[in-house]
Enzyme design. Sequence first.
Site, short mmCIF file in Angstrom:
data_model
loop_
_atom_site.label_atom_id
_atom_site.label_comp_id
_atom_site.label_asym_id
_atom_site.label_seq_id
_atom_site.Cartn_x
_atom_site.Cartn_y
_atom_site.Cartn_z
N ASP A 206 8.56 -22.69 3.61
CA ASP A 206 7.73 -21.93 4.55
C ASP A 206 8.45 -21.69 5.87
O ASP A 206 8.46 -20.58 6.40
CB ASP A 206 6.41 -22.65 4.80
CG ASP A 206 5.63 -22.88 3.51
OD1 ASP A 206 5.94 -22.21 2.51
OD2 ASP A 206 4.74 -23.74 3.51
N SER B 156 -4.91 -22.08 23.02
CA SER B 156 -4.94 -21.33 21.76
C SER B 156 -6.22 -20.54 21.67
O SER B 156 -7.30 -21.06 21.94
CB SER B 156 -4.85 -22.29 20.58
OG SER B 156 -5.18 -21.59 19.39
N GLY C 209 -3.16 -20.40 2.75
CA GLY C 209 -1.90 -20.56 2.04
C GLY C 209 -0.86 -19.54 2.43
O GLY C 209 0.07 -19.26 1.68
N GLU D 81 7.46 -21.40 -7.10
CA GLU D 81 6.45 -22.28 -6.49
C GLU D 81 6.70 -23.74 -6.86
O GLU D 81 6.94 -24.06 -8.03
CB GLU D 81 5.06 -21.84 -6.96
CG GLU D 81 4.04 -21.81 -5.85
CD GLU D 81 4.36 -20.79 -4.77
OE1 GLU D 81 4.90 -21.21 -3.71
OE2 GLU D 81 4.07 -19.60 -4.96
N HIS D 82 6.65 -24.59 -5.86
CA HIS D 82 6.90 -26.03 -6.01
C HIS D 82 8.32 -26.30 -6.52
O HIS D 82 8.58 -27.31 -7.15
CB HIS D 82 5.85 -26.69 -6.92
CG HIS D 82 4.51 -26.83 -6.23
ND1 HIS D 82 4.08 -28.01 -5.66
CD2 HIS D 82 3.55 -25.93 -5.98
CE1 HIS D 82 2.88 -27.81 -5.12
NE2 HIS D 82 2.54 -26.55 -5.30
N TYR E 250 -0.85 -32.14 -3.80
CA TYR E 250 0.52 -31.70 -3.50
C TYR E 250 1.46 -32.90 -3.52
O TYR E 250 2.53 -32.89 -4.16
CB TYR E 250 0.56 -31.02 -2.12
CG TYR E 250 1.92 -30.45 -1.75
CD1 TYR E 250 2.21 -29.11 -1.98
CD2 TYR E 250 2.91 -31.25 -1.20
CE1 TYR E 250 3.45 -28.58 -1.66
CE2 TYR E 250 4.16 -30.74 -0.88
CZ TYR E 250 4.42 -29.40 -1.10
OH TYR E 250 5.65 -28.88 -0.78
N SER F 279 0.67 -22.57 9.62
CA SER F 279 1.26 -23.70 10.35
C SER F 279 2.74 -23.48 10.61
O SER F 279 3.23 -23.73 11.72
CB SER F 279 1.02 -25.02 9.60
OG SER F 279 1.50 -24.94 8.29
C1 GLA Z 1 3.55 -25.27 0.37
C2 GLA Z 1 4.71 -26.06 0.98
C3 GLA Z 1 6.06 -25.49 0.54
C4 GLA Z 1 6.13 -25.30 -0.96
C5 GLA Z 1 4.88 -24.60 -1.48
C6 GLA Z 1 4.84 -24.54 -2.98
O1 GLA Z 1 3.53 -23.98 0.90
O2 GLA Z 1 4.63 -26.03 2.39
O3 GLA Z 1 7.10 -26.32 1.00
O4 GLA Z 1 6.33 -26.52 -1.61
O5 GLA Z 1 3.68 -25.22 -1.03
O6 GLA Z 1 5.84 -23.73 -3.46
#
Ligand code: GLA
Length: 386
Positions: free
Chosen positions: A175, A70, A127, A36-37, A227, A131
């Site tokens: 993502d 949509s 989450g 993550e991140h 973020y 998108s």
């Molecule tokens: C969101 C962002 C991703 C990634 C995650 C954290 O989902 O869209 O690019 O940075 O957070 O891992």
Amino acid sequence: MTDDVAARATAGFRSAYAGPPAGRWAAPGRANLIGEHTDYNDGFVLPFALPLRTVAAAAPQPGERWTVWSELSGETIAFDADELAGPGRVTGWGAYVAGVVWALREAGHAVPGARLAIASDVPLGSGLSSSAALEAAVLAALVDLGGLDLPADRQPRLAQRAENGYVGAPTGIMDQSAVIRCRAGHALFLDCRDESVEHIPFDLDTSGLAVLVVDSRAPHRHADGEYAARRRSCEAAAGLLGVAALRDVPTDGLADALARIDDAETRRRVRHVVTEDQRVLDTVALLRAGKVREIGPLLTASHASMRDDFEITVPEVDTAVEAALSAGALGARMTGGGFGGCVLALVDAERADAVAAAVTAAYGERGFAAPGHVTVLPGPGATRLD
Ligand code: GLA
């Protein structure tokens, strides 16, 4: 309305445009198993595709005009080439669609005019990359309808450009890569520096395991600003350490790197990213060896690192993780960008209901709104349905 998302997209198309679509394209939501991140730090991630999908039913229309219905809002929006001159003219959910058309045109593609109808089972704001699913389904449709030269391995960057450049969210490449490139039964081991991938078997069924996804239902608290702040802090730290990205700080060089950083908060951010990259590599090694059960502690350690060092969790997700572990989950962690969203727990399949019930009970004790939950197996990435 039917329960089947593809049928809903077709029905929506027929009622909005009084005719059949030329085809239907689906893209899934994603959960990130670990990493993550790390994506915008040029590091490693290990997401998998969810069985929940967004479907775009589409057909060409003359001229440089795009019309989109949509089921989310029940409305139809339309935009033409003039409105794509720059970001910001199309807003709301339509921005993800307009962003894809914009990014394709920026990259020099002759995007066909199109009518689209969108239906989705991917929950919004949880989450799980609703998108990216929308972007990928629309992108796949436009690439096929226009016969555009954009193979799947180059589509994630294009979709990311839509999100960064048009929607205005400074997200990494995870993502879009996940929803486009994942395979059923596998997690996607992605090197975010060169975008090379390896499909790692993530066979839950034969191990008698399941992934329980708990929607924390926590309201997003300043998620966008936080973020961007985390990203800035990581980039500043890389600059300070004289590396291109934090991925270049090796695990055995972490102590030296931390000793060169004065600010305690920045030290915590760096420690999260460097240790998280290592946890991804360790998880991949265990999965390659077929030791699925043994990844549990790495998931839990990832959560602790997000909570204590990267500081992106909230009480609802911490409560869900603790309750899941107390009820016998092998490992549990928040998945996604943070400040709410979902928790995933690796559980013995027959314990899934009990673990979910324990999380719900813990929420009740803390006075939180009841969480949602679903058990999932890794599904396929974006694809044309027909
Ligand atoms: C969101 C962002 C991703 C990634 C995650 C954290 O989902 O869209 O690019 O940075 O957070 O891992």
